[in-house]
Enzyme design. Structure first.
Site, PDB file in Angstrom:
ATOM      1  N   ASP A  30       0.864  -1.180   0.000  1.00 38.71           N
ATOM      2  CA  ASP A  30       0.000   0.000   0.000  1.00 38.71           C
ATOM      3  C   ASP A  30       0.899   1.229   0.000  1.00 38.71           C
ATOM      4  O   ASP A  30       2.116   1.127   0.217  1.00 38.71           O
ATOM      5  CB  ASP A  30      -0.915  -0.006   1.238  1.00 38.71           C
ATOM      6  CG  ASP A  30      -1.848   1.203   1.275  1.00 38.71           C
ATOM      7  OD1 ASP A  30      -2.466   1.503   0.235  1.00 38.71           O
ATOM      8  OD2 ASP A  30      -1.942   1.865   2.323  1.00 38.71           O
ATOM      9  N   SER A  31       0.303   2.389  -0.192  1.00 37.75           N
ATOM     10  CA  SER A  31       1.072   3.625  -0.133  1.00 37.75           C
ATOM     11  C   SER A  31       1.476   3.973   1.292  1.00 37.75           C
ATOM     12  O   SER A  31       2.343   4.815   1.501  1.00 37.75           O
ATOM     13  CB  SER A  31       0.258   4.775  -0.733  1.00 37.75           C
ATOM     14  OG  SER A  31      -0.920   4.997   0.040  1.00 37.75           O
ATOM     15  N   TYR A  62      -0.821   8.254  -2.883  1.00 38.46           N
ATOM     16  CA  TYR A  62      -0.878   7.942  -4.310  1.00 38.46           C
ATOM     17  C   TYR A  62      -2.044   8.636  -5.014  1.00 38.46           C
ATOM     18  O   TYR A  62      -2.063   8.718  -6.239  1.00 38.46           O
ATOM     19  CB  TYR A  62      -1.063   6.438  -4.500  1.00 38.46           C
ATOM     20  CG  TYR A  62       0.178   5.578  -4.380  1.00 38.46           C
ATOM     21  CD1 TYR A  62       1.391   6.085  -3.909  1.00 38.46           C
ATOM     22  CD2 TYR A  62       0.132   4.232  -4.739  1.00 38.46           C
ATOM     23  CE1 TYR A  62       2.514   5.279  -3.801  1.00 38.46           C
ATOM     24  CE2 TYR A  62       1.251   3.420  -4.636  1.00 38.46           C
ATOM     25  CZ  TYR A  62       2.441   3.943  -4.164  1.00 38.46           C
ATOM     26  OH  TYR A  62       3.535   3.132  -4.068  1.00 38.46           O
ATOM     27  N   GLY A  63      -3.028   9.067  -4.261  1.00 33.65           N
ATOM     28  CA  GLY A  63      -4.309   9.478  -4.843  1.00 33.65           C
ATOM     29  C   GLY A  63      -4.248  10.535  -5.913  1.00 33.65           C
ATOM     30  O   GLY A  63      -5.070  10.551  -6.826  1.00 33.65           O
ATOM     31  N   CYS A  93      -3.893  -1.491  -2.047  1.00 28.55           N
ATOM     32  CA  CYS A  93      -4.031  -0.063  -2.365  1.00 28.55           C
ATOM     33  C   CYS A  93      -4.957   0.021  -3.565  1.00 28.55           C
ATOM     34  O   CYS A  93      -4.592  -0.412  -4.666  1.00 28.55           O
ATOM     35  CB  CYS A  93      -2.661   0.541  -2.691  1.00 28.55           C
ATOM     36  SG  CYS A  93      -2.736   2.201  -3.389  1.00 28.55           S
ATOM     37  N   ASN A  94      -6.146   0.548  -3.364  1.00 28.43           N
ATOM     38  CA  ASN A  94      -7.118   0.548  -4.455  1.00 28.43           C
ATOM     39  C   ASN A  94      -6.759   1.517  -5.570  1.00 28.43           C
ATOM     40  O   ASN A  94      -7.140   1.311  -6.725  1.00 28.43           O
ATOM     41  CB  ASN A  94      -8.517   0.863  -3.908  1.00 28.43           C
ATOM     42  CG  ASN A  94      -9.071  -0.283  -3.100  1.00 28.43           C
ATOM     43  OD1 ASN A  94      -8.727  -1.444  -3.333  1.00 28.43           O
ATOM     44  ND2 ASN A  94      -9.927   0.021  -2.136  1.00 28.43           N
ATOM     45  N   THR A  95      -6.015   2.574  -5.248  1.00 26.25           N
ATOM     46  CA  THR A  95      -5.581   3.482  -6.308  1.00 26.25           C
ATOM     47  C   THR A  95      -4.651   2.757  -7.275  1.00 26.25           C
ATOM     48  O   THR A  95      -4.781   2.887  -8.505  1.00 26.25           O
ATOM     49  CB  THR A  95      -4.862   4.707  -5.720  1.00 26.25           C
ATOM     50  OG1 THR A  95      -5.740   5.389  -4.816  1.00 26.25           O
ATOM     51  CG2 THR A  95      -4.443   5.670  -6.818  1.00 26.25           C
ATOM     52  N   GLU A 173      -2.628   9.112   8.065  1.00 26.01           N
ATOM     53  CA  GLU A 173      -1.185   8.904   8.016  1.00 26.01           C
ATOM     54  C   GLU A 173      -0.421   9.767   9.022  1.00 26.01           C
ATOM     55  O   GLU A 173       0.740   9.468   9.334  1.00 26.01           O
ATOM     56  CB  GLU A 173      -0.653   9.177   6.608  1.00 26.01           C
ATOM     57  CG  GLU A 173      -0.967   8.089   5.595  1.00 26.01           C
ATOM     58  CD  GLU A 173      -0.125   6.836   5.801  1.00 26.01           C
ATOM     59  OE1 GLU A 173       0.956   6.932   6.409  1.00 26.01           O
ATOM     60  OE2 GLU A 173      -0.556   5.760   5.360  1.00 26.01           O
ATOM     61  N   CYS A 207     -10.944   3.164  -0.115  1.00 25.25           N
ATOM     62  CA  CYS A 207      -9.494   3.304   0.108  1.00 25.25           C
ATOM     63  C   CYS A 207      -9.205   2.487   1.350  1.00 25.25           C
ATOM     64  O   CYS A 207      -9.955   2.554   2.335  1.00 25.25           O
ATOM     65  CB  CYS A 207      -9.125   4.772   0.315  1.00 25.25           C
ATOM     66  SG  CYS A 207      -7.436   5.033   0.933  1.00 25.25           S
ATOM     67  N   THR A 208      -8.126   1.724   1.331  1.00 27.94           N
ATOM     68  CA  THR A 208      -7.883   0.817   2.460  1.00 27.94           C
ATOM     69  C   THR A 208      -7.549   1.558   3.750  1.00 27.94           C
ATOM     70  O   THR A 208      -7.565   0.953   4.828  1.00 27.94           O
ATOM     71  CB  THR A 208      -6.758  -0.181   2.120  1.00 27.94           C
ATOM     72  OG1 THR A 208      -5.575   0.524   1.730  1.00 27.94           O
ATOM     73  CG2 THR A 208      -7.198  -1.117   1.007  1.00 27.94           C
ATOM     74  N   HIS A 209      -7.271   2.846   3.676  1.00 30.17           N
ATOM     75  CA  HIS A 209      -7.112   3.642   4.896  1.00 30.17           C
ATOM     76  C   HIS A 209      -8.456   3.846   5.610  1.00 30.17           C
ATOM     77  O   HIS A 209      -8.483   4.004   6.838  1.00 30.17           O
ATOM     78  CB  HIS A 209      -6.537   5.024   4.576  1.00 30.17           C
ATOM     79  CG  HIS A 209      -5.077   5.047   4.253  1.00 30.17           C
ATOM     80  ND1 HIS A 209      -4.580   4.631   3.037  1.00 30.17           N
ATOM     81  CD2 HIS A 209      -4.000   5.447   4.988  1.00 30.17           C
ATOM     82  CE1 HIS A 209      -3.259   4.790   3.027  1.00 30.17           C
ATOM     83  NE2 HIS A 209      -2.879   5.277   4.201  1.00 30.17           N
TER      84      HIS A 209
END
Length: 319
Positions: A30-31, A62-63, A93-95, A173, A207-209
């Site tokens: 992931d980012s 990454y978005g 990371c879905n992006t 983050e 988004c996985t966040h």
């Protein structure tokens, strides 16, 4: 040179004592810390596995990046993780999955099973009772319409609304979520985004966040009468990681998917392109204490897309 030598030793060190050859080795990336929400779901399953987690925090978020740049990042990270002879790779990371899955497929080769969260989520929701589905995601994911296209591709005929939520990842983050100022910023952002999704019966945390702020979303809607009015039929939050679990480990009952999780055990390895201190601090605010983490420089990881892809051919698939 010594630093690279130390990294090689760390890569080749046993993940845990007594690991059998039948045990799966699963890589995730992931980012940043977002993919830890996915790791937690997988680790809660009663399936013997060891996990390698890569957080590209040095280049997070990454978005707002373009597809070509993310594609190169993905190739580099896949190359790094493949050196661990992984059996499966999760694009947590879905992006990156929305914009660069093709890069991952080319880099990982045919011998490693590749997963993302978008396809299993869309497949599952296409069979659901929801007449309307909202998606909270990054700019990149929303602009790609990955969830809308996926849902339509699986035959979903209801309303779909995707909303970009760029303020959330930096808040998460920051590692300051428990603090008052961060919580105030979070509430303001959530009010803005949820207002745009008014009337939706379900919202995908795209988004996985975002599963890390699901409790705040639920609390906001249940305790604020004005927000509750936006969702007269109620609201169900969808964590795509639950759909992924059923895809990777099919047939598990709920008890087998709800085992105690301790992400600090030796079966988990973590790497970050940011600082270890910042990554571990943010991880604690999301999932609790994690195990040993190592820093990988962006300069080192950038060399991985130059390696020949045929080095993957010897790896076996056990999934």
């Amino acid at each position: 040179m010594a630093e690279n030598s130390d990294l090689t030793k760390f890569q080749n060190a046993p993940l845990s004592t007594g690991v059998s050859k039948q045990q799966l080795t699963i890589g995730l990336f992931d980012s940043g810390v977002g993919g830890l929400s996915v790791l937690s779901r997988l680790a809660a399953c009663a399936v013997p596995a060891r996990y390698i987690y890569f957080a590209d925090t040095g280049r997070c978020p990454y978005g707002n990046r373009d597809a070509a740049e993310i594609g190169q990042f993905v190739e580099e990270i896949v190359g790094f993780l493949s050196d661990f002879k992984i059996d499966a790779l999760v694009m947590a990371c879905n992006t990156s999955a929305a914009l660069a899955r093709g890069h991952a497929e080319a880099a990982v080769g045919s011998s490693v099973k590749l997963y993302d969260l978008i396809a299993p989520t869309c497949k599952s929701l296409s069979r659901s009772r929801f007449s309307s589905i909202g998606v909270m995601a990054t700019f990149g994911t929303v602009n790609s319409q990955a969830f809308s296209k996926g849902l339509r591709g699986f035959g979903y005929e209801g309303d779909i609304r995707e909303v970009a939520c760029p303020r959330l990842v930096p808040i998460i983050e920051s590692g300051k979520l428990p603090e008052h100022n961060a919580m105030c910023d979070l509430e303001g952002a959530l009010r803005e985004y949820l207002t745009k999704l008014a009337g939706m019966e379900a919202i995908v945390l795209g988004c996985t966040h975002f599963p890390f702020v699901a409790p705040q979303i639920e609390r906001l809607i249940s305790e604020d009468a004005q927000m509750a009015k936006l969702f007269p039929a109620g609201l169900t939050l969808i964590d795509p990681a639950t759909c992924l679990v059923d895809d990777i480990f099919p047939g598990l009952n709920e008890m087998a998917k709800s085992q105690p999780v301790d992400l600090s055990l030796p079966a988990f390895k973590y790497f970050t392109t940011g600082t270890v201190r910042d990554f571990e601090r943010t991880a604690v605010s999301c999932v609790g204490r994690i195990g040993g983490c190592r820093e990988v420089s962006i300069a080192d990881i950038s060399n991985y897309h130059l390696k020949p892809l045929d080095r993957f051919s010897a790896f076996s698939v056990v999934l």
